[in-house]
Write a protein that holds these residues in place. Structure first.
Motif, mmCIF file in Angstrom:
data_model
loop_
_atom_site.group_PDB
_atom_site.id
_atom_site.type_symbol
_atom_site.label_atom_id
_atom_site.label_comp_id
_atom_site.label_asym_id
_atom_site.label_seq_id
_atom_site.Cartn_x
_atom_site.Cartn_y
_atom_site.Cartn_z
ATOM 1 N N GLU A 182 0.878 -1.688 -0.203
ATOM 2 C CA GLU A 182 -0.353 0.198 0.021
ATOM 3 C C GLU A 182 0.742 1.394 0.019
ATOM 4 O OE1 GLU A 182 -4.000 0.239 2.488
ATOM 5 O OE2 GLU A 182 -2.760 -1.878 3.319
ATOM 6 N N LEU A 183 1.863 0.981 -0.148
ATOM 7 C CA LEU A 183 3.311 2.376 -0.563
ATOM 8 C C LEU A 183 2.559 3.455 -1.214
ATOM 9 C CD1 LEU A 183 6.596 2.168 -0.810
ATOM 10 C CD2 LEU A 183 5.652 3.571 -2.715
ATOM 11 N N LEU A 184 2.360 4.652 -1.111
ATOM 12 C CA LEU A 184 1.650 5.619 -1.742
ATOM 13 C C LEU A 184 2.996 6.701 -2.233
ATOM 14 C CD1 LEU A 184 -0.493 6.929 0.752
ATOM 15 C CD2 LEU A 184 -1.194 5.541 -1.240
ATOM 16 N N LEU A 185 3.117 6.407 -4.145
ATOM 17 C CA LEU A 185 4.160 7.522 -4.977
ATOM 18 C C LEU A 185 3.859 8.730 -4.815
ATOM 19 C CD1 LEU A 185 7.335 7.803 -5.724
ATOM 20 C CD2 LEU A 185 5.806 6.434 -7.944
ATOM 21 N N VAL A 186 4.293 10.120 -4.383
ATOM 22 C CA VAL A 186 4.380 11.289 -5.126
ATOM 23 C C VAL A 186 5.266 11.914 -5.548
ATOM 24 C CG1 VAL A 186 1.795 10.894 -3.207
ATOM 25 C CG2 VAL A 186 3.779 11.924 -1.892
ATOM 26 N N GLY A 187 5.173 13.439 -5.709
ATOM 27 C CA GLY A 187 6.096 14.241 -6.408
ATOM 28 C C GLY A 187 5.835 15.105 -6.165
ATOM 29 N N ALA A 188 6.724 16.153 -6.176
ATOM 30 C CA ALA A 188 6.442 17.497 -5.483
ATOM 31 C C ALA A 188 6.839 18.475 -6.923
ATOM 32 C CB ALA A 188 7.422 18.572 -4.354
ATOM 33 N N GLY A 189 6.881 18.674 -8.072
ATOM 34 C CA GLY A 189 7.100 19.279 -8.730
ATOM 35 C C GLY A 189 8.350 18.890 -9.519
#
Length: 559
Positions: free
Chosen positions: A81-88
């Motif tokens: 359930e790991l979540l991958l997110v970004g900052a632009g």
């Protein structure tokens, strides 16, 4: 076997952050991975760094979507359930392998990696609002018809969400993009709120963002919390494309010396927000600002941030947050076959694309060899191309550093230059910046070409057509530059001039600090290689191919 303290510390941190680590009763452990400022870097490249406790730097091949995919594949085995997110700035100012197809290969790669949400960055606006919306939603109607939908024949849009809480359409008063996305892991709702630096309008070409307003980052985020709480959210993570600076190592837990534009924004955020994932400054750090953890994972996919949230299920509140930055060394993780196949496909199509012709020039080559006054035919050509690309932003003068010119411009049969041959000249993928400098500042800039009392030049700045000056190395430092003219008229010390340069020297690189004092800066989003190929095409169309005749000297050394 011997282990360094750095290795043991990393191993211990890995155990703490592993998805299977135990948690206190009544709590949930949420594992995040964060990425920022990928800038279309699909392939690994050299990365030099030193971590906490390391006295010497090491250089490794790091990044590349195959490496990132391998790491994520391994970590998802620990926590599915790991979540991958970004900052632009996932795209923009990208290498040719991505840029030649309007960054669609990178957007596809991010979907393959399982990215779920990212804030927009200023570079997502490089090609304007309409192109950004197309890249999110799909379609082929683009201001770059020569690039859009040319990679796969169509483009369905990104599966991940671009977020921008502080970007408003001035006409409709509605957000251009969603402000947040709620994701769930271990039964816990987490709101990821995206924002981009408020000064985006100052670093992006005005025409592409006409009608958009970029508001205060913290205010835009804070006002969303009541709405999110009504939806059962108690955990808030800010994805903020704004950066800071620190002298601390990228893996220090946790620095307390963060500086820069990011810090006052973080201080204004609601106390309920405990984690800010940042970008923009291309610096790896793990810092505390008050009780808030602020992370950034350098740039280009060289590292990823692994973040652990511990949430009290009963109160639905975040009780602990920790993080570490992990260098994405090539070969450190088992290969992901899907990513390897995807990269092979991009490379195969790219190689065919790079063989395509750009334009015919007037000779078999244009040399980068310097004359006795440190001027070169190719330096002049690139400076002219920089001026050509900067004119829509008001540019009157352009400069190019000789260290950025990596090869003579060679032509193939019939003196036709290919994309690959042009890229050999300008391989760094720098983007162009246009700024204001006074005449006095330009004179001071030219004096900086000789460091201290050293009269041996590092290679003078190459200058654009219409700009010229004389210099005398017999004179003392600070007094070597003599006549300076623009279109035959002496430069006015008190007047302001629009100057174009690549972003490396525009930020003071190559020991030219005067560039950093430029005002009214416009981050054009135009890559130097694109400005060169466009200019070569223009010259051919004008029936004045580059290299056809020797240029008149622009720089004269007084003997």
């Amino acid at each position: 076997m011997k282990f360094s303290l750095h290795t043991l510390a990393a191993a211990a941190a890995a155990l703490v952050l592993a998805g299977c680590a135990s948690t206190a009763p009544g709590t949930a452990e949420i594992n995040l991975v964060a990425l920022n400022d990928l800038h279309g870097h699909l392939e690994a490249d050299k990365f030099t760094y030193a971590g906490v406790g390391e006295k010497t730097q090491r250089t490794v091949m790091a990044g590349g979507i195959d490496t990132l995919a391998g790491a994520l594949q391994a970590w998802r085995k620990e926590d599915r359930e790991l979540l991958l997110v970004g900052a632009g700035d996932m795209i923009g100012a990208s290498p040719a392998l991505s840029a030649m197809w309007a960054d669609e290969p990178t957007l596809g790669a991010l979907d393959l990696l399982g990215l779920q949400a990212t804030s927009v960055g200023n570079h997502e606006f490089d090609q304007g609002r309409l192109e950004l919306l197309r890249q999110q939603k799909g379609g082929c109607a683009s201001p770059r018809p020569d690039k859009a939908c040319r990679f796969d024949g169509s483009y369905a849009g990104a599966k991940f969400s671009y977020l921008a809480a502080n970007v408003i359409d001035a006409n409709t008063r509605k957000p251009l993009l969603p402000a947040y996305r709620i994701l769930e892991s271990k039964g816990v709702k987490i709101a990821f709120i995206g924002a981009v630096l408020q000064d985006t309008a100052e670093v992006v070409a005005a025409a592409g963002i006409a009608g958009l307003q970029f508001g205060d980052e913290a205010d835009a985020v804070n006002r969303l919390l009541p709405e999110l709480r009504k939806q059962g959210v108690g955990v808030f993570v800010v994805l903020l494309h704004q950066g800071g600076r620190t002298a601390s190592e990228f893996d220090k837990q946790y620095c307390d010396d963060l500086e820069g534009e990011l810090v006052p924004v973080v201080k204004k955020l609601d106390p309920a927000i405990r984690l800010v994932i940042s970008g923009h400054s291309h610096k790896g750090y793990l810092c505390k600002v008050g009780d808030k953890l602020v992370t950034q994972a350098q740039m280009g996919g060289h590292m990823l941030s692994r973040i652990k949230l511990v949430v009290d299920r009963q109160t639905n509140q975040l009780v602990d947050v920790s993080a570490r930055n992990v260098v994405m060394t090539q070969g450190a993780y088992p290969a992901d076959p899907r990513a390897e196949a995807y990269l092979a496909k991009v490379r195969a199509r790219g190689n065919a694309e790079l063989a395509k012709p750009v334009a015919k020039i007037g000779a078999a080559s244009v040399t980068r060899a310097l004359t006795g006054s440190d001027e070169s035919a190719l330096g002049n050509l690139i400076a002219d191309a920089t001026l050509y690309a900067g004119r829509p932003f008001g540019a009157q003068i352009a400069f190019m550093n000789v260290g950025g010119i990596r090869a003579t411009l060679e032509a193939g049969p019939d003196n036709v230059v290919s994309k690959g041959q042009a890229l050999a000249v300008l391989p760094f993928g720098n983007t162009l910046v246009v700024m204001n400098l006074t005449g006095a500042q330009i004179r001071a800039l030219l004096e900086q070409q000789w460091v201290g009392d050293k009269v041996e030049s590092r290679g003078l700045l190459q200058v654009s057509e219409g700009f010229s000056y004389q210099y005398d190395l017999r004179k003392p430092a600070g007094q070597r530059v003599l006549e300076v003219t623009l279109n035959g008229v002496p430069l006015d010390d008190n007047a302001s001039y629009r100057v174009a340069a690549n972003n490396f020297i525009a930020e003071g690189g190559d020991a030219f600090p005067m560039f950093a004092k430029g005002t009214n800066r416009a981050e054009t989003g135009v890559r130097d290689i694109d400005s060169l190929t466009s200019y070569l095409t223009y010259r051919e169309q004008q029936r004045k191919p580059a290299g056809l005749a020797a240029e008149q000297p622009r720089i004269r050394r007084v003997q």
